[in-house]
Design an enzyme around this catalytic site. Structure first.
Site, PDB file in Angstrom:
ATOM      1  N   HIS A 289       0.810  -1.220   0.000  1.00 16.69           N
ATOM      2  CA  HIS A 289       0.000   0.000   0.000  1.00 16.69           C
ATOM      3  C   HIS A 289       0.842   1.268   0.000  1.00 16.69           C
ATOM      4  CE1 HIS A 289       0.427  -0.054   4.414  1.00 16.69           C
ATOM      5  NE2 HIS A 289       0.023   1.179   4.417  1.00 16.69           N
TER       6      HIS A 289
ATOM      7  N   GLY B  38       0.751   3.205  -3.104  1.00 18.66           N
ATOM      8  CA  GLY B  38      -0.452   3.984  -3.411  1.00 18.66           C
ATOM      9  C   GLY B  38      -0.457   5.327  -2.701  1.00 18.66           C
TER      10      GLY B  38
ATOM     11  N   HIS C 207       7.593  -2.081   2.295  1.00 22.07           N
ATOM     12  CA  HIS C 207       7.251  -0.658   2.117  1.00 22.07           C
ATOM     13  C   HIS C 207       8.492   0.212   1.850  1.00 22.07           C
ATOM     14  CE1 HIS C 207       3.439  -2.008   3.377  1.00 22.07           C
ATOM     15  NE2 HIS C 207       3.532  -1.794   4.669  1.00 22.07           N
TER      16      HIS C 207
ATOM     17  N   LYS D  54      15.367   3.017   8.147  1.00 24.77           N
ATOM     18  CA  LYS D  54      15.050   2.923   9.581  1.00 24.77           C
ATOM     19  C   LYS D  54      13.549   2.750   9.774  1.00 24.77           C
ATOM     20  CE  LYS D  54      15.820   6.707  12.125  1.00 24.77           C
ATOM     21  NZ  LYS D  54      16.671   7.641  12.853  1.00 24.77           N
TER      22      LYS D  54
ATOM     23  N   ARG E 151       5.274   9.838  14.985  1.00 27.74           N
ATOM     24  CA  ARG E 151       4.790   9.051  13.844  1.00 27.74           C
ATOM     25  C   ARG E 151       5.110   9.818  12.569  1.00 27.74           C
ATOM     26  NH1 ARG E 151      -0.222   9.297  10.839  1.00 27.74           N
ATOM     27  NH2 ARG E 151      -0.186   7.492   9.472  1.00 27.74           N
TER      28      ARG E 151
ATOM     29  N   ARG F 159      14.779  11.462   3.333  1.00 22.83           N
ATOM     30  CA  ARG F 159      15.633  12.645   3.571  1.00 22.83           C
ATOM     31  C   ARG F 159      16.909  12.490   2.734  1.00 22.83           C
ATOM     32  NH1 ARG F 159      15.694  16.501   7.675  1.00 22.83           N
ATOM     33  NH2 ARG F 159      13.865  15.403   8.448  1.00 22.83           N
TER      34      ARG F 159
ATOM     35  N   LYS G 222      15.873  22.157   2.416  1.00 21.71           N
ATOM     36  CA  LYS G 222      16.550  22.991   3.410  1.00 21.71           C
ATOM     37  C   LYS G 222      17.793  23.594   2.756  1.00 21.71           C
ATOM     38  CE  LYS G 222      16.793  21.063   7.551  1.00 21.71           C
ATOM     39  NZ  LYS G 222      16.789  20.010   8.615  1.00 21.71           N
TER      40      LYS G 222
ATOM     41  N   LEU H 254       6.921  23.060   0.227  1.00 18.71           N
ATOM     42  CA  LEU H 254       5.670  22.712  -0.452  1.00 18.71           C
ATOM     43  C   LEU H 254       4.857  21.804   0.470  1.00 18.71           C
ATOM     44  CD1 LEU H 254       3.746  22.558  -2.854  1.00 18.71           C
ATOM     45  CD2 LEU H 254       5.233  20.873  -3.886  1.00 18.71           C
TER      46      LEU H 254
END
Ligand code: NDP
Ligand code: BG6
Length: 515
Positions: A212, A215, A274, A357, A365, A370, A404, A423
């Site tokens: 998922h 998605g 994932h 990680k 959460r 990054r 940044k 954004l």
């Protein structure tokens, strides 16, 4: 009801050609069969996603019927009552919500039966066929979408039953598709066995292995960002990027799922699927086209280029109190946290650590990517003091991407500070509803677009990366370090990230813009 029509569904992504060469015109009746309809996933994700698709007009009462199938003895009414409370109103549809829910629930029928005997599946087929006949679908097509919201242990028998008793009737034409959930296997061998068992019954274009995360809005944006922006093309490589973190954090523990979780652990639950899928989209080369096979070919190449994981580049953790769950053995070594450094052996990424990680019961959460750039060479502005350039894509919560960067602090002095190009989706796209991952993916299965699903060779390559490490953990050769619930996880994980080249920015303060 919303105003969307099938024409909306048929529109191909980003104005490209239809996604597959064997694109089937969508007509005739569609039967969506949710196997495991009494379960948690079905009530929390599958039915709510179907409801939202219905509400937006992507599935419509005149050509869709939904069948729930499970072992529990229940009436249609019981199943409808069970899921009613999980059907949340879409934004702006609060007034008609009650009526919409009632209409949607009328589309659902329940059939009870076992997962390994023909009786139940014959009943199911009868129910679907009756519906198809009632829709006079002889001149159209019969489309049957089987969604397996079930434990993988029953996939082979269920697939066999579907194949033997519930395939669409050839005289009606159309298709049969199978959606399978993760975890797809426990390691390379079991995943391959499962793949072969299902592969003997169905062709690869019929099998939709759902992850998922594929998605999620910002995951779907990754390829666009990378390949439709001149900005990123020359920067996205080892010459400019120091390290990339892909992070998943949850601020709650296993929450009543301890029994399931203990069998799998955080690497199988989150990282192998994932986060690895996200890594593929971050690291892959530009595909020849947006055709699903071209995209997936590139993802497989990335996975195949990942080097074996070094034990010294892994930190495992288990939050204190995890084994107090009565369904978890007292001596469990199952990690609820892991940091793993992945290294991609190719021209673009040689030497760039991917710091992956994931952890449960942490202090926040979020899921984010990054990308940390290298220090500025010949640094006349002492940029190093401010911190490195970073490009952050926050998948959730509050979808955002921000860059940044060092700027002159406004004023008479020539001071530099770190600021950001920001954004934030909630600001920039205030009127837009971001669909749930499951809505999008179910819609893709109806359209026959496999781009955002995991192909068999992709799955195999993903298991190849993690199986040696998982076996070491299973044999107790690698231990999970204890950490406090509500903390950042084991300190060793931050040390490992630092050792691999990540430089944490100190003193940067983000001032959220006012709406
Ligand atoms: P963070 O301050 O959350 O994290 C910066 C990095 O430092 C992360 O990689 C983080 O790892 C790591 N880190 C944090 N604490 C430690 C520690 N004690 N030891 C080692 N590493 C650590 O994010 P940002 O700098 O990106 O932004 C600061 C805040 O501003 C955040 O809350 C961010 O959400 C917000 N912001 C929001 C924007 C938006 O919504 N549009 C735009 C810009 C900023 P880990 O992820 O593991 O914690
Ligand atoms: C699931 C995992 O696949 O993803 C869960 O099994 C996890 O353990 C969940 O909580 C996280 O999904 P999301 O979309 O909330 O980030």
């Amino acid at each position: 009801m919303g105003s969307g029509q099938w024409s909306v569904v048929q529109r191909s992504p980003l104005g490209t050609e239809p996604p597959t060469s064997e694109y089937v015109p969508e007509s005739g009746c569609l039967s969506i069969i949710v196997l495991g309809a009494s379960g948690d996933l079905a009530k929390k994700k599958t039915f709510p996603a179907l409801f939202h698709l219905y509400r937006q007009g992507f599935i419509q009462s005149h050509d869709v019927h939904i069948f729930g199938y499970a072992r529990s003895k229940m009436s249609d009414h019981d199943l409808r009552d069970r899921i009613r409370g999980y059907l949340t109103p879409c934004k702006g549809c609060e007034e008609t919500h009650e009526e919409d829910v009632n209409q949607f629930l009328q589309l659902i029928k329940y059939v009870a039966g076992a997962y390994d005997t023909e009786e139940g599946f014959r009943l199911l087929d009868k129910a679907i066929s009756e519906y198809e006949v009632s829709k006079n679908s002889t001149d159209g097509s019969s489309r049957r979408l089987f969604y397996l919201a079930l434990p993988p242990s029953v996939y082979p028998s269920v697939c066999k039953m579907i194949k033997s008793y519930c395939m669409n009737k050839s005289d009606l034409g159309g298709w049969t598709r199978i959606v399978v959930e993760k975890p797809f296997g426990r390691d390379l061998q079991s995943a391959e066995e499962l793949s072969s068992q299902i592969g003997e019954l169905f062709e690869e274009p019929q099998i939709y292995r759902i992850d998922h995360y594929l998605g999620k809005e910002l995951v779907q944006n990754l390829m666009v960002l990378r390949f439709a922006n001149r900005f990123f093309l020359p920067l996205w490589n080892r010459d400019n990027i120091s390290n990339i973190q892909i992070v998943f954090r949850e601020d709650f523990g296993t929450d009543g799922r301890g029994g399931y979780f203990d069998q799998y652990g955080i690497i199988r639950d989150i990282i192998q699927n994932h986060l690895l899928q996200v890594l593929c989209l971050v690291a892959m080369e530009k595909p020849v086209s947006l055709k699903p096979e071209h995209v997936r070919d590139e993802k497989v190449k990335v996975l195949q280029s990942v080097l074996p994981i070094e034990d010294s580049e892994v930190v495992l953790g288990q939050y204190q109190g995890y084994t107090e769950d009565p369904t978890v053995p007292d001596n469990s070594n199952t990690p609820t946290f892991a940091t793993v450094i992945l290294r991609i052996h190719n021209e673009r990424w040689e030497g760039v650590p991917f710091i992956i990680k994931a952890g449960k019961a942490l202090n926040s959460r979020k899921a984010e990517i990054r990308v940390q750039f290298k220090d500025v060479p010949g640094d006349i502005y002492k940029c190093k003091k401010q911190g490195r350039n970073e490009f952050v894509i926050r998948l959730q919560p509050s979808e955002a991407m921000y860059m940044k960067l060092t700027v002159k602090e406004p004023g008479l002095e020539m001071n530099t500070v770190q600021s950001e190009l920001d954004l934030s989706y909630s600001q920039r796209y205030q009127q837009t509803i971001i669909p749930e991952a499951y809505e999008r993916l179910i819609l893709d299965t109806i359209r026959g677009d496999q781009q955002h699903f995991v192909r068999r060779d992709e799955l195999k390559a993903a298991w190849e990366i993690f199986t040696p490490l998982l076996h070491k953990i299973d044999r107790g050769e690698m231990k999970s370090l204890p950490y406090k619930p509500g903390s950042r996880g084991p300190e060793e994980a931050d040390k490992l990230a630092e050792k691999s080249g990540f430089v944490q920015t100190h003193g940067y303060i983000w001032i959220p813009p006012t709406l």
